[in-house]
Design a protein around this motif. Structure first.
Motif, short mmCIF file in Angstrom:
data_model
loop_
_atom_site.label_atom_id
_atom_site.label_comp_id
_atom_site.label_asym_id
_atom_site.label_seq_id
_atom_site.Cartn_x
_atom_site.Cartn_y
_atom_site.Cartn_z
N ARG A 109 49.88 46.91 7.03
CA ARG A 109 49.01 48.02 7.41
C ARG A 109 47.56 47.73 7.09
O ARG A 109 46.66 48.16 7.83
CB ARG A 109 49.46 49.30 6.68
CG ARG A 109 50.77 49.86 7.18
CD ARG A 109 51.01 51.25 6.64
NE ARG A 109 51.14 51.23 5.20
CZ ARG A 109 51.21 52.33 4.45
NH1 ARG A 109 51.14 53.52 5.02
NH2 ARG A 109 51.34 52.25 3.14
N ALA A 110 47.33 46.98 6.00
CA ALA A 110 45.95 46.70 5.61
C ALA A 110 45.33 45.58 6.44
O ALA A 110 44.17 45.67 6.85
CB ALA A 110 45.90 46.33 4.13
N ARG A 111 46.09 44.50 6.72
CA ARG A 111 45.52 43.31 7.34
C ARG A 111 45.81 43.19 8.83
O ARG A 111 45.15 42.44 9.54
CB ARG A 111 46.05 42.05 6.63
CG ARG A 111 45.76 42.00 5.14
CD ARG A 111 44.29 41.86 4.82
NE ARG A 111 43.71 40.66 5.42
CZ ARG A 111 43.76 39.45 4.86
NH1 ARG A 111 44.36 39.28 3.69
NH2 ARG A 111 43.19 38.42 5.45
N ARG A 112 46.82 43.91 9.33
CA ARG A 112 47.19 43.89 10.75
C ARG A 112 47.36 42.47 11.29
O ARG A 112 46.58 41.99 12.12
CB ARG A 112 46.15 44.65 11.58
CG ARG A 112 46.02 46.09 11.17
CD ARG A 112 45.02 46.83 12.04
NE ARG A 112 44.74 48.15 11.51
CZ ARG A 112 43.87 48.99 12.03
NH1 ARG A 112 43.20 48.65 13.12
NH2 ARG A 112 43.65 50.17 11.48
N PRO A 113 48.38 41.76 10.81
CA PRO A 113 48.61 40.37 11.25
C PRO A 113 49.06 40.32 12.71
O PRO A 113 49.52 41.32 13.27
CB PRO A 113 49.73 39.89 10.32
CG PRO A 113 50.47 41.15 9.97
CD PRO A 113 49.43 42.22 9.87
N ASP B 33 55.44 52.29 13.91
CA ASP B 33 54.03 52.48 13.60
C ASP B 33 53.18 52.28 14.84
O ASP B 33 53.38 51.33 15.60
CB ASP B 33 53.60 51.50 12.50
CG ASP B 33 52.19 51.77 12.01
OD1 ASP B 33 52.04 52.61 11.12
OD2 ASP B 33 51.26 51.13 12.52
N GLU B 34 52.18 53.17 15.02
CA GLU B 34 51.35 53.12 16.22
C GLU B 34 50.56 51.82 16.32
O GLU B 34 50.41 51.24 17.40
CB GLU B 34 50.39 54.31 16.23
CG GLU B 34 49.50 54.38 17.46
CD GLU B 34 48.56 55.57 17.43
OE1 GLU B 34 47.84 55.78 18.42
OE2 GLU B 34 48.56 56.28 16.42
N LEU B 35 50.05 51.32 15.20
CA LEU B 35 49.21 50.12 15.21
C LEU B 35 50.01 48.83 15.14
O LEU B 35 49.59 47.80 15.66
CB LEU B 35 48.21 50.17 14.05
CG LEU B 35 47.17 51.29 14.11
CD1 LEU B 35 46.32 51.29 12.86
CD2 LEU B 35 46.29 51.14 15.35
N LEU C 168 42.51 50.61 4.66
CA LEU C 168 42.59 51.95 4.07
C LEU C 168 43.66 52.73 4.83
O LEU C 168 43.62 52.81 6.06
CB LEU C 168 41.24 52.65 4.16
CG LEU C 168 41.17 54.14 3.75
CD1 LEU C 168 41.58 54.31 2.30
CD2 LEU C 168 39.77 54.69 3.99
N SER C 169 44.61 53.29 4.10
CA SER C 169 45.67 54.09 4.72
C SER C 169 45.76 55.44 4.01
O SER C 169 45.19 55.63 2.93
CB SER C 169 47.01 53.36 4.65
OG SER C 169 47.38 53.11 3.29
#
Length: 335
Positions: free
Chosen positions: A42-46, A70-72, A316-317
């Motif tokens: 969630r933080a780094r979006r690999p 998860d949307e992202l 940031l989550s």
């Protein structure tokens, strides 16, 4: 070059898989269990996740299911590794049964990254940056004049003390909004360059807490910071802005605000929990979007905090429940 998250609770396997991915020319971040992997994702979006199945706290299969919902992260390909699942899982992009050949693993990594979705660029042009500077410059002179006049009235004793205090608070709010608008415009226009140095994050947090304690005396601050320094590379000015925004937002609801820092060799996590009302799903989705009418002047600060965390390689989550309030979590990588 892509960013690949490699997850395995066996250190030797984790190092071997990471080395293979690095030899293919990609950056690697590591996690040693499913929960740590979820936070890092969630933080780094690999662009790709490689995960073992049998792990403590959260299995590889459960990690796949969380990411798919998860949307992202829902479209990020996942390579699932297992010695106990005979046919893998439909939630994974690909599956390798242990033991496997390194050449097969390399081929899957190449194939998965070829199909990985490209990160969407933030919308923004140099015009946005110029608009932010124009607004900041336009407000600077009248705000400075108003501040000088306020100080003159205070020195001469020509106005009620409470009224002067309220006017001063309004001016501080306007000054903060002007700075935030300028910073948000620069972030949206990709015009912010970090100046990272090796520093103690806990010292910066204590400084931000002291400022918030003075500005919001009605808040009960419950701060837990490691006694030893939390050393990592960051831009002190920008991280200070991020911390100020998070603490100010949490203190708006009054009551107790709990702040805690957790440090591991891979990352530092800071959590700020307030006692505000539960956020709806729609509110959570819009929380970090800039320049929207959301009924709270603190939201622009949250967008800035989110983008600054991202620029530092973290994220940031937010989690919100009716019983436990709202928790903002900042994850920053070490190294």
């Amino acid at each position: 070059m892509s960013l690949v998250l490699v997850v395995d609770d066996e250190p030797a396997v984790l190092e071997v898989l990471s080395q293979v991915v690095e030899d293919l020319g990609h950056d690697v971040i590591q996690a040693r269990d499913g929960e740590e992997a979820w936070s890092l994702a969630r933080a780094r979006r690999p662009q790709l996740v490689v995960t073992d199945h049998m792990m403590p706290r959260l299995s590889g299969l459960d990690l796949c299911r969380r990411m798919r919902g998860d949307e992202l992260l829902g479209r990020v390909p996942i390579i699932l590794l297992s010695a106990v699942l005979p046919h893998g899982a439909p939630e994974a992009y690909a599956f390798l049964h242990k033991p496997f050949e390194i050449t097969d693993f390399e081929g899957l990594v190449r194939k998965a990254l070829a199909h990985a979705p490209k990160p969407k660029p933030l919308e923004g042009t140099s015009a946005v940056e110029r608009l932010g500077d124009w607004v900041a410059e336009g407000f600077a002179r009248p705000l400075s004049s108003a501040r000088s006049e306020l100080e003159r009235l205070r020195e001469q004793g020509r106005a009620n003390g409470d009224s002067l205090h309220r006017i001063g608070e309004h001016l501080r709010t306007l000054e903060g909004l002007t700075r935030d608008f300028q910073e948000a415009a620069h972030l949206a226009a990709h015009a912010v360059t970090l100046r990272p140095v090796m520093a103690d994050l806990s010292a910066r947090l204590r400084q931000a807490w002291e400022t918030s304690r003075q500005r919001q005396p009605g808040v009960l601050w419950n701060v837990h910071v490691p006694s030893e320094p939390v050393e990592l590379r960051f831009d002190p000015e920008r991280v200070q802005r991020m911390l100020d925004a998070l603490l100010e937002q949490a203190g708006r609801h009054g009551g107790e605000v709990r702040v805690e820092v957790e440090s591991t060799p891979a990352m530092v996590t800071m959590r700020v929990r307030d006692q505000g009302p539960e956020l709806t799903e729609e509110e959570r989705q819009r929380l970090f979007e800039p320049f929207r009418a959301q009924g709270s002047t603190g939201r622009l600060g949250l967008y800035i905090a989110s983008e600054l965390a991202r620029l530092h390689g973290g994220g940031l989550s937010v989690e919100s429940t009716g019983s436990e309030g709202t928790t903002f979590s900042v994850v920053l990588p070490r190294g």
